[in-house]
Design an enzyme around this catalytic site. Structure first.
Site, short mmCIF file in Angstrom:
data_model
loop_
_atom_site.label_atom_id
_atom_site.label_comp_id
_atom_site.label_asym_id
_atom_site.label_seq_id
_atom_site.Cartn_x
_atom_site.Cartn_y
_atom_site.Cartn_z
CG ASP A 547 2.70 0.47 0.62
OD1 ASP A 547 2.29 0.36 -0.49
OD2 ASP A 547 2.06 0.62 1.74
CG ASP A 549 -2.06 4.63 -0.68
OD1 ASP A 549 -1.87 5.82 -0.55
OD2 ASP A 549 -1.93 3.90 -1.62
C1 BG6 Z 1 -2.60 0.49 -1.98
C2 BG6 Z 1 -3.89 0.83 -0.80
O1 BG6 Z 1 -1.62 1.35 -1.62
O2 BG6 Z 1 -3.28 0.83 -3.08
C3 BG6 Z 1 -5.13 -0.04 -1.52
O3 BG6 Z 1 -3.21 0.45 0.41
C4 BG6 Z 1 -5.50 0.50 -2.62
O4 BG6 Z 1 -5.96 0.23 -0.30
C5 BG6 Z 1 -4.44 0.05 -3.65
O5 BG6 Z 1 -6.74 -0.38 -2.82
C6 BG6 Z 1 -4.97 0.75 -4.94
O6 BG6 Z 1 -5.08 1.96 -5.27
P1 BG6 Z 1 -5.71 2.77 -6.26
O7 BG6 Z 1 -5.25 4.25 -6.00
O8 BG6 Z 1 -4.94 2.19 -7.68
O9 BG6 Z 1 -7.06 2.44 -6.11
MG MG Z 2 -0.08 0.64 2.24
#
Ligand code: BG6
Ligand code: MG
Length: 755
Positions: A547, A549
């Site tokens: 993953d 983030d």
């Molecule tokens: C995930 C995060 O990796 O990505 C979430 O943990 C986030 O918090 C999700 O909502 C979607 O991200 P993005 O950048 O498409 O808004």
């Molecule tokens: Mg994450």
């Protein structure tokens, strides 16, 4: 005897005219001589007569015959016949000399001196059946006078009923069209002679008159449009010439007044009149009033919405004017593909490219979107605009897998073409989407990336596709080609057996024979059968999926802060524990959760706007991130995993993942990258991890997922992968193993713990 040469018919007794005309018809041989400039002699030899005609001022002539009746009464049928013959003769002479306008003829002289009111009177006195002739005479003559009044003349020549109303019908429409086309011929002639003001003097009333007639008699639109088109095209040519400012002003005025009419309409395959005068519209005030006119039309003239909108967008851009009314702009958005098609028709390629940029990437009607891109590519190619070619051809090949578009891209920018293919290779696992496969195979072949081409063909296990490429591949990779067919043939035999298998394989066998690979494949099959050792049991871990983030980079906090800020703006302070529910979930899923929890009701447009706003805050927050923001130990862990021979993939829910990886400069660490654009379902759905395993060509049971979110752990386990939780065991307890951070472990330790 004094007579007007133009008006012979009205100056004599009806019987005499008849007699004269009979004689004209009976005269089979005659000559017209001109002893001096103003003196003509008509000599007829069959039947015999001779008449002298002297040109006087104001179009009058003095006529003299030598027969007895003339001596007696000062007129005779010879004199009348001679007048007719001379008039016709002069007209012919003029026609054959139209090219040299400066050469003045006697008739020109005579007509020039005649007052315009007299000419008109003369014209009006004629019977309708003579109208074409009158128009011809006038058209040939009027431009010689100072202020020809074509507008009134056209009115005079247009049939009216007893109440003074214009009446056109099946019978008189031909005559009317004849008159107009004679005038247009004259205008064309004048144009050739570079007499622009005179050309315009004819065109203006003709165009106006035609528009008026068509508005009044729509039944004749089709017929009258023929002349209207000719007139508009000529007007276009005039506008393309260098014109005196006064003439430019007159042209603008005509175009503006005409377009302002409620009944104005666009004529197919001609440009709108306002477009024609566009190069002269230089004053800002005038431009504004034109824009205003067009905005009004957009509101009222629904039938021509697209045509008006096309103009509005063109000028908005060319004249740097903002579209004030939001309502208009919103309407335009839904019309953009149609506008693009219109611009293509009008060959407005630069504007087309501009409008294409206004078209949102997520435009709902995908077919229209695709057509727009195709037209855009055509325009970009015509204009040789590399920037646009790259942008549009990339989109067409990425989204619609168009081989032609990709070829165009390759032609103009090889690096961009390669990038697209790399992206597609990562995004689409072999066999996932046929059109993608076809483009990828084609491109790998063209780019001579034989290794990649073979890999994909092997993964696809589609003999028909292999047959398209194997002749070339065989040269350097015959072993792999042989292996492919051996595996394929064994698969078919296992699936069908006996007769059916042989039927299915017949084709392949003869193909292999033609390639001279038949016996090599047969040998390979034999060794494969004898080595049917079962190593199925020996299940080992072969891949890691990460993953992003909260696992590789410290961006989870920015996601949460962005939600906090957004919700604050709509009046809610969110709780810290909401982080567990938004972490790992997609953008929309997170928003839904928060709106739901805090009892906020929003329409789908509002939701879209909120999600976009959150993303803006998030992007702002991560604008400055660099490789220093990698979480401790993350990079080393990736490097060590690779060294250990593992395949690596990214499996993130974030649509921003690629951008973040770029900033961190670690894209190259992964064999496959799957992000928020690759999965329809949000974690905890297993989709993203199933796809990531497939992208590594691994069964999920051979893959370990690293996750910082409870939803992510759930998704990994549901996909059938192993899962390592990174963080707090109290929230990630479901994982097979929980560690505090990647810096506290190594790939070997993980594999050992999970084997
Ligand atoms: C995930 C995060 O990796 O990505 C979430 O943990 C986030 O918090 C999700 O909502 C979607 O991200 P993005 O950048 O498409 O808004
Ligand atoms: Mg994450």
């Amino acid at each position: 005897m004094r007579v007007s040469l133009i008006d012979i018919e009205n100056q004599f007794d009806h019987h005499l005219i008849e007699e004269g005309l009979d004689l004209v018809r009976a005269t089979t041989e005659y000559t017209v001589q001109q002893p001096d400039l103003a003196h003509f002699q008509v000599h007829a030899s069959n039947p015999v007569y001779q008449v002298d005609i002297l040109m006087l001022q104001d179009g009058l002539v003095n006529v003299k015959c030598y027969c007895a009746p003339f001596k007696k009464s000062k007129y005779c049928k010879h004199a009348i016949a001679a007048l007719f013959l001379l008039r016709e003769n002069l007209q012919h002479a003029r026609k054959s000399r139209v090219k040299s306008r400066h050469e003045s003829t006697v008739t020109d002289e005579a007509l020039r001196k005649m007052k315009i009111t007299d000419l008109r009177k003369f014209v009006s006195a004629y019977a309708v059946s003579h109208a074409v002739f009158k128009a011809e005479l006038l058209a040939n003559t009027l431009h010689l006078t100072r202020k020809p009044d074509y507008a009134s003349m056209l009115l005079d020549l247009t049939p009216i009923d007893k109440y003074g109303q214009i009446r056109i019908n099946r019978n008189n429409i031909k005559t009317l069209r004849g008159i107009i086309s004679i005038l247009l011929k004259q205008a064309q002639q004048l144009f050739k002679e570079k007499a622009l003001p005179e050309t315009f003097q004819i065109l203006e009333p003709v165009i106006n008159h035609l528009y008026r007639l068509i508005a009044k008699f729509p039944a004749y639109q089709q017929q009258l449009s023929i002349e209207l088109k000719t007139a508009l095209r000529l007007f276009e040519l005039v506008c393309l010439q260098p014109m005196a400012p006064r003439l430019q002003q007159a042209a603008i005025k005509m175009a503006f007044d005409l377009s302002s009419r409620e009944s104005y309409f666009f004529v197919k395959s001609t440009l709108p009149v306002l477009r024609l005068v566009e190069p002269f519209v230089l004053e800002q005030k005038l431009r504004k009033s034109i824009i205003h006119l067009v905005e009004e039309k957009i509101k009222t003239d629904h039938q021509n919405l697209i045509a008006w909108s096309t103009l509005l967008l063109r000028w908005g851009k060319a004249w740097h004017l903002q579209l004030k009314s939001k309502e208009i702009f919103n309407r335009l958005i839904s019309q953009l593909p149609a506008i693009i098609q219109e611009m293509n028709q009008q060959k407005d390629y630069e504007d087309l490219l501009y409008v294409l940029q206004l078209l949102p990437e997520d435009y709902a009607d995908k077919t229209q979107y695709r057509i727009s891109l195709q037209l855009g590519l055509k325009a970009a190619l015509l204009l040789s605009s590399e920037k646009d070619i790259v942008q549009i051809a990339s989109a067409l090949s990425r989204q619609y897998f168009e081989i032609e578009a990709w070829e165009a891209l390759l032609h103009s920018n090889e690096a961009a073409a390669k990038k697209v293919i790399r992206h597609l290779q990562q995004q689409y696992v072999a066999g996932q989407h046929e059109p993608a496969d076809l483009l990828i195979l084609h491109a790998l072949n063209v780019l001579h990336l034989e290794g990649d081409l073979l890999d994909r063909l092997m993964d696809l296990q589609d003999a028909e596709l292999m047959m398209e490429y194997d002749r070339e591949l065989k040269k350097d990779h015959s072993d792999t080609v042989v292996k492919f067919y051996a595996i394929y043939i064994r698969g078919i035999k296992e699936a069908y057996g006996g007769l059916i298998a042989r039927q299915k394989l017949n084709n392949i066998f003869s193909h292999l024979k033609s390639l001279d690979l038949y016996s090599a494949v047969a040998d390979k099959l034999k060794t494969m059968d004898t080595r049917k050792a079962d190593n199925q049991e020996n299940k080992v871990i072969e891949g890691f999926v990460f993953d992003l983030d909260g696992v590789i980079v410290d961006t989870a906090i920015h996601h949460f802060q962005a939600w906090k800020k957004l919700l604050k703006e709509i009046g809610v302070t969110i709780a810290d524990e909401d982080d567990h529910h938004t972490r790992g979930a997609s953008r929309m899923e997170s928003l839904e959760y928060l709106l739901n929890k805090y009892g906020l009701k929003k329409t789908s447009e509002e939701k879209l706007e909120l999600a976009t706003r959150k993303n803006e805050y998030y992007l702002k927050a991560i604008e400055q991130i660099t490789p220093d923001d990698l979480l401790p130990g993350a990079l080393q862990f990736l490097i060590d995993s690779r060294k250990a021979g593992l395949s690596l993939a990214l499996g993130s829910a974030s649509k921003n993942a690629r951008g973040v990886l770029e900033k961190l400069d670690i894209e190259d660490q992964f064999d496959a990258i799957l992000d928020g654009n690759d999965a329809k379902e949000s974690k905890p759905d297993p989709e993203i991890f199933i796809k990531a395993s497939a992208a590594l060509h691994l069964d999920p049971s051979r893959v370990v997922v690293f996750e910082d979110a409870a939803k992510g752990v759930q998704a990994a386990l549901a996909a059938g992968c192993h899962c390592v939780g990174l963080g707090d065991a109290s929230t990630l307890g479901a994982a097979d193993l929980v560690v505090a951070s990647l810096k506290d472990t190594s790939p070997q330790q993980i594999i050992k713990a999970l084997s």
